[in-house]
Design a protein around this motif. Sequence first.
Motif, PDB file in Angstrom:
ATOM      1  N   ALA A  32       0.834  -1.204   0.000  1.00  0.00           N
ATOM      2  CA  ALA A  32       0.000   0.000   0.000  1.00  0.00           C
ATOM      3  C   ALA A  32       0.868   1.253   0.000  1.00  0.00           C
ATOM      4  O   ALA A  32       0.547   2.251  -0.654  1.00  0.00           O
ATOM      5  N   ALA A  33       1.994   1.188   0.719  1.00  0.00           N
ATOM      6  CA  ALA A  33       2.897   2.347   0.774  1.00  0.00           C
ATOM      7  C   ALA A  33       3.446   2.662  -0.619  1.00  0.00           C
ATOM      8  O   ALA A  33       3.475   3.823  -1.044  1.00  0.00           O
ATOM      9  N   MET A  34       3.853   1.631  -1.343  1.00  0.00           N
ATOM     10  CA  MET A  34       4.374   1.829  -2.711  1.00  0.00           C
ATOM     11  C   MET A  34       3.278   2.347  -3.632  1.00  0.00           C
ATOM     12  O   MET A  34       3.509   3.248  -4.451  1.00  0.00           O
ATOM     13  N   GLN A  35       2.094   1.775  -3.489  1.00  0.00           N
ATOM     14  CA  GLN A  35       0.996   2.190  -4.363  1.00  0.00           C
ATOM     15  C   GLN A  35       0.603   3.652  -4.125  1.00  0.00           C
ATOM     16  O   GLN A  35       0.185   4.344  -5.052  1.00  0.00           O
ATOM     17  N   SER A  36       0.794   4.095  -2.874  1.00  0.00           N
ATOM     18  CA  SER A  36       0.393   5.469  -2.545  1.00  0.00           C
ATOM     19  C   SER A  36       1.247   6.500  -3.270  1.00  0.00           C
ATOM     20  O   SER A  36       0.882   7.671  -3.344  1.00  0.00           O
ATOM     21  N   LEU A  37       2.406   6.085  -3.786  1.00  0.00           N
ATOM     22  CA  LEU A  37       3.290   7.026  -4.484  1.00  0.00           C
ATOM     23  C   LEU A  37       2.767   7.371  -5.875  1.00  0.00           C
ATOM     24  O   LEU A  37       3.205   8.354  -6.475  1.00  0.00           O
ATOM     25  N   ASN A  38       1.846   6.541  -6.381  1.00  0.00           N
ATOM     26  CA  ASN A  38       1.282   6.800  -7.705  1.00  0.00           C
ATOM     27  C   ASN A  38       2.335   6.963  -8.789  1.00  0.00           C
ATOM     28  O   ASN A  38       2.219   7.834  -9.650  1.00  0.00           O
ATOM     29  N   ASP A  39       3.380   6.159  -8.697  1.00  0.00           N
ATOM     30  CA  ASP A  39       4.435   6.218  -9.719  1.00  0.00           C
ATOM     31  C   ASP A  39       4.791   4.776 -10.071  1.00  0.00           C
ATOM     32  O   ASP A  39       5.728   4.192  -9.511  1.00  0.00           O
ATOM     33  N   ILE A  40       4.054   4.201 -10.985  1.00  0.00           N
ATOM     34  CA  ILE A  40       4.180   2.776 -11.290  1.00  0.00           C
ATOM     35  C   ILE A  40       5.558   2.441 -11.860  1.00  0.00           C
ATOM     36  O   ILE A  40       6.127   1.392 -11.558  1.00  0.00           O
ATOM     37  N   GLU A  41       6.133   3.361 -12.633  1.00  0.00           N
ATOM     38  CA  GLU A  41       7.461   3.089 -13.201  1.00  0.00           C
ATOM     39  C   GLU A  41       8.532   3.020 -12.100  1.00  0.00           C
ATOM     40  O   GLU A  41       9.427   2.179 -12.136  1.00  0.00           O
ATOM     41  N   GLN A  42       8.428   3.948 -11.151  1.00  0.00           N
ATOM     42  CA  GLN A  42       9.360   3.925 -10.027  1.00  0.00           C
ATOM     43  C   GLN A  42       9.175   2.648  -9.212  1.00  0.00           C
ATOM     44  O   GLN A  42      10.148   1.995  -8.823  1.00  0.00           O
ATOM     45  N   ALA A  43       7.928   2.271  -8.966  1.00  0.00           N
ATOM     46  CA  ALA A  43       7.643   1.054  -8.194  1.00  0.00           C
ATOM     47  C   ALA A  43       8.245  -0.166  -8.891  1.00  0.00           C
ATOM     48  O   ALA A  43       8.866  -1.018  -8.255  1.00  0.00           O
ATOM     49  N   ARG A  44       8.080  -0.237 -10.197  1.00  0.00           N
ATOM     50  CA  ARG A  44       8.629  -1.376 -10.956  1.00  0.00           C
ATOM     51  C   ARG A  44      10.154  -1.397 -10.893  1.00  0.00           C
ATOM     52  O   ARG A  44      10.768  -2.454 -10.730  1.00  0.00           O
ATOM     53  N   ALA A  45      10.766  -0.220 -11.049  1.00  0.00           N
ATOM     54  CA  ALA A  45      12.235  -0.145 -10.992  1.00  0.00           C
ATOM     55  C   ALA A  45      12.735  -0.611  -9.624  1.00  0.00           C
ATOM     56  O   ALA A  45      13.719  -1.353  -9.530  1.00  0.00           O
ATOM     57  N   TRP A  46      12.066  -0.199  -8.554  1.00  0.00           N
ATOM     58  CA  TRP A  46      12.474  -0.610  -7.208  1.00  0.00           C
ATOM     59  C   TRP A  46      12.259  -2.108  -6.997  1.00  0.00           C
ATOM     60  O   TRP A  46      13.071  -2.771  -6.375  1.00  0.00           O
ATOM     61  N   ALA A  47      11.141  -2.611  -7.513  1.00  0.00           N
ATOM     62  CA  ALA A  47      10.843  -4.039  -7.319  1.00  0.00           C
ATOM     63  C   ALA A  47      11.836  -4.910  -8.080  1.00  0.00           C
ATOM     64  O   ALA A  47      12.264  -5.953  -7.591  1.00  0.00           O
ATOM     65  N   LEU A  48      12.217  -4.469  -9.276  1.00  0.00           N
ATOM     66  CA  LEU A  48      13.104  -5.279 -10.121  1.00  0.00           C
ATOM     67  C   LEU A  48      14.573  -5.094  -9.762  1.00  0.00           C
ATOM     68  O   LEU A  48      15.353  -6.045  -9.784  1.00  0.00           O
TER      69      LEU A  48
END
Length: 321
Positions: free
Chosen positions: A242-258
């Motif tokens: 939920a914390a990651m989703q709250s950033l509303n930046d899917i590209e950043q979330a993907r980069a961090w996850a990968l």
Amino acid sequence: MGEFELIRKFFQREQAENPAPGVIQGIGDDCAILALPTAQHLAISVDTLVEGVHFPVGADPELLAERALRTNLSDLAASGASPLWFTLALTLPTVEEDWLRLFSRGLFAAANEYGCVLVGGDTTKGPLTVTVQIMGSVEPHLALRRDGASAGDFVLVTNTIGDGAAALAAIQERIALTDEHRAWLQEKFYRPVPRLKESALLRGIASAALDISDGLLADLGHICHASDVGAVIDVASLPFSAAMQSLNDIEQARAWALGGGDDYELCFTVSPDAMPDLALLIARGELQATIVGELVPGAGVVCELDGELYRPAQQGYQHFS
Ligand code: ADP
Ligand code: MG
């Protein structure tokens, strides 16, 4: 304070009343003497944390100790092993009692939470360095390894990924979050939960496993290399908190996850035959895991999004590169 007084005061805990399982002789002699549970194999791993390299100068000693032990326990989880004992090699520039008291508190808090016992160590003078060596037991032939995967297996991760990198960004104030999300990320970063419960459930189900410390791409790459297969990750399926989703930046979330590190979730593979057993565990709520890709003949890890090749923004962390 001398070395021996320091050890006695901060690291020797009375265990006479309730001797820990298998500890024939703990701190205080030349060697610890330990007895493995009957018909179990020894799982052993060691990690070193150097001030200014693996943790910032002036880091909270209590959290440092917790993190040192928890990340080692994560290695046991990655192997399907259960914790038993650990040793601690501590290098200190000076003896500061307040620092040692907090460090010791964090260390024993984590040790008690996961049921492992400090059985020895070494104390030296020099630049602040913390080395923890963890020991556990694993049933013969049920250890989770990196080399057991095959083409056609599914790739899964436990819980959510990318949180380690997001937490670091939050701590360094590069991103804005609600207090609740910030606190959740910091907790996960400083006190990562070794996925021992999940790991025990995955024994006999997962064909390969490891813990994600350098980012999914790099770590899944280790499974692929060891198992001589390739992998395709479906970027749209990556599970975010939920914390990651709250950033509303899917590209950043993907980069961090990968490509981000410090998640300490498990990445594991499961053959199609074993998927019903895994699905049952997930349906019963005993394990939270998401399919993020599959293994294919060949080598290396590629990412796809909507059927097209996807280029991740950031690779995993590598020492000395
Ligand atoms: P030796 O000289 O035989 O290497 P040490 O003086 O280093 O012994 O240590 C004395 C005892 O204290 C040993 O049993 C050792 O395992 C233990 N010990 C030393 N440092 C630590 C520490 N930081 N944490 C736990 N046990 C320790
Ligand atoms: Mg010594």
